[in-house]
Scaffold this motif. Structure first.
Motif, mmCIF file in Angstrom:
data_model
loop_
_atom_site.group_PDB
_atom_site.id
_atom_site.type_symbol
_atom_site.label_atom_id
_atom_site.label_comp_id
_atom_site.label_asym_id
_atom_site.label_seq_id
_atom_site.Cartn_x
_atom_site.Cartn_y
_atom_site.Cartn_z
ATOM 1 N N MET A 208 0.830 -1.198 0.000
ATOM 2 C CA MET A 208 0.000 0.000 0.000
ATOM 3 C C MET A 208 0.868 1.252 0.000
ATOM 4 O O MET A 208 0.535 2.261 -0.635
ATOM 5 C CB MET A 208 -0.931 -0.002 1.211
ATOM 6 N N VAL A 209 1.995 1.198 0.708
ATOM 7 C CA VAL A 209 2.930 2.335 0.705
ATOM 8 C C VAL A 209 3.485 2.548 -0.697
ATOM 9 O O VAL A 209 3.574 3.688 -1.192
ATOM 10 C CB VAL A 209 4.074 2.096 1.712
ATOM 11 N N VAL A 210 3.876 1.458 -1.368
ATOM 12 C CA VAL A 210 4.390 1.560 -2.741
ATOM 13 C C VAL A 210 3.342 2.196 -3.655
ATOM 14 O O VAL A 210 3.643 3.104 -4.445
ATOM 15 C CB VAL A 210 4.790 0.172 -3.271
ATOM 16 N N ALA A 211 2.098 1.732 -3.554
ATOM 17 C CA ALA A 211 1.020 2.266 -4.388
ATOM 18 C C ALA A 211 0.789 3.748 -4.099
ATOM 19 O O ALA A 211 0.577 4.548 -5.019
ATOM 20 C CB ALA A 211 -0.264 1.471 -4.142
ATOM 21 N N ALA A 212 0.822 4.120 -2.822
ATOM 22 C CA ALA A 212 0.604 5.521 -2.453
ATOM 23 C C ALA A 212 1.712 6.415 -3.001
ATOM 24 O O ALA A 212 1.448 7.518 -3.510
ATOM 25 C CB ALA A 212 0.522 5.647 -0.935
ATOM 26 N N VAL A 213 2.960 5.953 -2.912
ATOM 27 C CA VAL A 213 4.089 6.737 -3.420
ATOM 28 C C VAL A 213 3.976 6.929 -4.929
ATOM 29 O O VAL A 213 4.252 8.011 -5.461
ATOM 30 C CB VAL A 213 5.417 6.048 -3.049
ATOM 31 N N LEU A 214 3.544 5.902 -5.650
ATOM 32 C CA LEU A 214 3.384 6.004 -7.098
ATOM 33 C C LEU A 214 2.282 6.987 -7.482
ATOM 34 O O LEU A 214 2.405 7.729 -8.463
ATOM 35 C CB LEU A 214 3.065 4.623 -7.692
ATOM 36 N N SER A 215 1.199 6.997 -6.728
ATOM 37 C CA SER A 215 0.058 7.854 -7.080
ATOM 38 C C SER A 215 0.239 9.295 -6.623
ATOM 39 O O SER A 215 -0.407 10.202 -7.162
ATOM 40 C CB SER A 215 -1.219 7.288 -6.467
ATOM 41 N N LEU A 216 1.114 9.532 -5.636
ATOM 42 C CA LEU A 216 1.249 10.861 -5.047
ATOM 43 C C LEU A 216 1.607 11.942 -6.061
ATOM 44 O O LEU A 216 0.946 12.997 -6.098
ATOM 45 C CB LEU A 216 2.281 10.811 -3.914
ATOM 46 N N PRO A 217 2.629 11.763 -6.916
ATOM 47 C CA PRO A 217 2.947 12.831 -7.888
ATOM 48 C C PRO A 217 1.788 13.129 -8.833
ATOM 49 O O PRO A 217 1.532 14.297 -9.157
ATOM 50 C CB PRO A 217 4.155 12.268 -8.650
ATOM 51 N N LEU A 218 1.081 12.090 -9.268
ATOM 52 C CA LEU A 218 -0.032 12.294 -10.195
ATOM 53 C C LEU A 218 -1.179 13.034 -9.519
ATOM 54 O O LEU A 218 -1.805 13.918 -10.106
ATOM 55 C CB LEU A 218 -0.510 10.942 -10.726
ATOM 56 N N GLY A 219 -1.454 12.668 -8.258
ATOM 57 C CA GLY A 219 -2.514 13.346 -7.524
ATOM 58 C C GLY A 219 -2.192 14.810 -7.286
ATOM 59 O O GLY A 219 -3.064 15.685 -7.407
ATOM 60 N N ILE A 220 -0.939 15.089 -6.965
ATOM 61 C CA ILE A 220 -0.531 16.482 -6.736
ATOM 62 C C ILE A 220 -0.598 17.280 -8.028
ATOM 63 O O ILE A 220 -1.039 18.444 -8.052
ATOM 64 C CB ILE A 220 0.889 16.520 -6.139
ATOM 65 N N MET A 221 -0.164 16.673 -9.148
ATOM 66 C CA MET A 221 -0.224 17.363 -10.435
ATOM 67 C C MET A 221 -1.662 17.707 -10.812
ATOM 68 O O MET A 221 -1.931 18.787 -11.351
ATOM 69 C CB MET A 221 0.410 16.492 -11.521
#
Length: 315
Positions: A208-221
């Protein structure tokens, strides 16, 4: 993965990735019908939680965007699971970390594609198309002629759902849902491997941490400062609890007393639960043709799981 039990285990792994290894524990006999009523209620509650959580996510999308909602859900779920599970970081091999990383990538990809889908097409239709991923995996793993019948039935349901050519569904939304289904199948395979390599729910928390880290830049953008608005944050935490933490917990409790084939059949009802949640919370009414299409896919999923279970017992 050539294990003949993968079709039964795959449906279990969809909801509780770490439960696959628990199914192989010795001493698990058949459960009496009366004793299974409690676990069945837990599974139903978990399914309701997942799909109504998805409906809440759709309501949140105008505020945070589809990728923003994914980021909030995965980040909140990762934080909660890290606090609850406290996974050990030492004592794991490079192969262990590779497996959990692949599991996290599959989890993140599945969520991002699915939320892009429900931003464009009704929730019930999106889940119906998504469930084709596990169904195809079940048919391929089965290698039995009867599985082709269930595959044809599911295909008929998909054709009906798309109105003969997906004219009534947004093509991009349908493509995102099918992509989410493909990632779901990958998720199943790596969830089983993660469950065998990590104790309890440690692998789930780390993935879940890996998935969150991957999605974080896209969500912020996509959403930027909108993600830190208190009301948006609160709804994001609610989605994480409803769609991840609560259902995983309920289903893990159920699997301790419920036969895996029974659980797998019940998981096949997810499109119907999703359609109900879409109708009640999002005013997404189904036509008779769409309802029939969802029923066909559900029937194909149940048939595939039951026939696979019988084939495994014979072997």
């Amino acid at each position: 993965m050539n294990d003949p039990r993968v079709a039964t285990e795959s449906a279990v792994a969809v909801a509780v990735p770490e439960a696959v290894s628990a199914l192989d524990e010795p001493g698990r006999g058949p459960v009496r019908r009366g004793a299974a009523l409690g676990p069945v209620a837990l599974v139903v509650a978990g399914g309701l939680s997942v799909q109504f959580g998805a409906a809440v996510a759709v309501l949140l999308m105008p505020k945070a965007g589809a990728l923003g909602v994914v980021t909030l859900r995965l980040a909140a779920a990762a934080l909660i699971l890290l606090v609850v599970c406290r996974p050990k970081l030492r004592g794991h091999s490079r192969a262990d970390w590779g497996t959990v990383a692949a599991f996290g990538v599959a989890m993140g990809g599945m969520n991002m594609l699915f939320y892009q889908a429900v931003d464009r097409i009704p929730l019930g239709a999106a889940v119906t198309l998504e469930v084709l991923g596990p169904l195809v995996l079940s048919v391929v793993a089965s290698r039995r002629l009867v599985s082709l019948v269930w595959a044809a039935l599911a295909l008929g349901g998909v054709v009906l759902l798309g109105g003969g050519g997906f004219d009534r569904l947004d093509p991009a939304g349908a493509a995102f849902a099918l992509g989410a289904g493909a990632m779901w199948a990958v998720y199943i395979l790596f969830s089983a491997r993660t469950g065998r390599r990590f104790p309890q729910a440690d692998g789930l928390a780390l993935a879940m941490v890996v998935a969150a880290v991957l999605s974080l830049p896209l969500g912020i953008m996509e959403s930027g400062s909108k993600l830190v608005v208190p009301s948006t944050l609160g709804l994001g935490v609610a989605v994480a609890l409803l769609s991840s933490v609560l259902p995983y917990t309920l289903e893990l409790m159920a699997l301790r007393r419920l036969p895996a084939p029974t659980f797998a059949v019940m998981m096949s009802l997810e499109p119907a639960i999703a359609a109900t949640a879409g109708f009640l919370l999002l005013d997404q009414a189904l036509s008779s043709t769409e309802a029939l299409a969802i029923a066909l896919v559900i029937g194909a999923s149940i048939g595939a799981v039951r026939s696979q279970g019988r084939g495994s017992r014979k072997r």
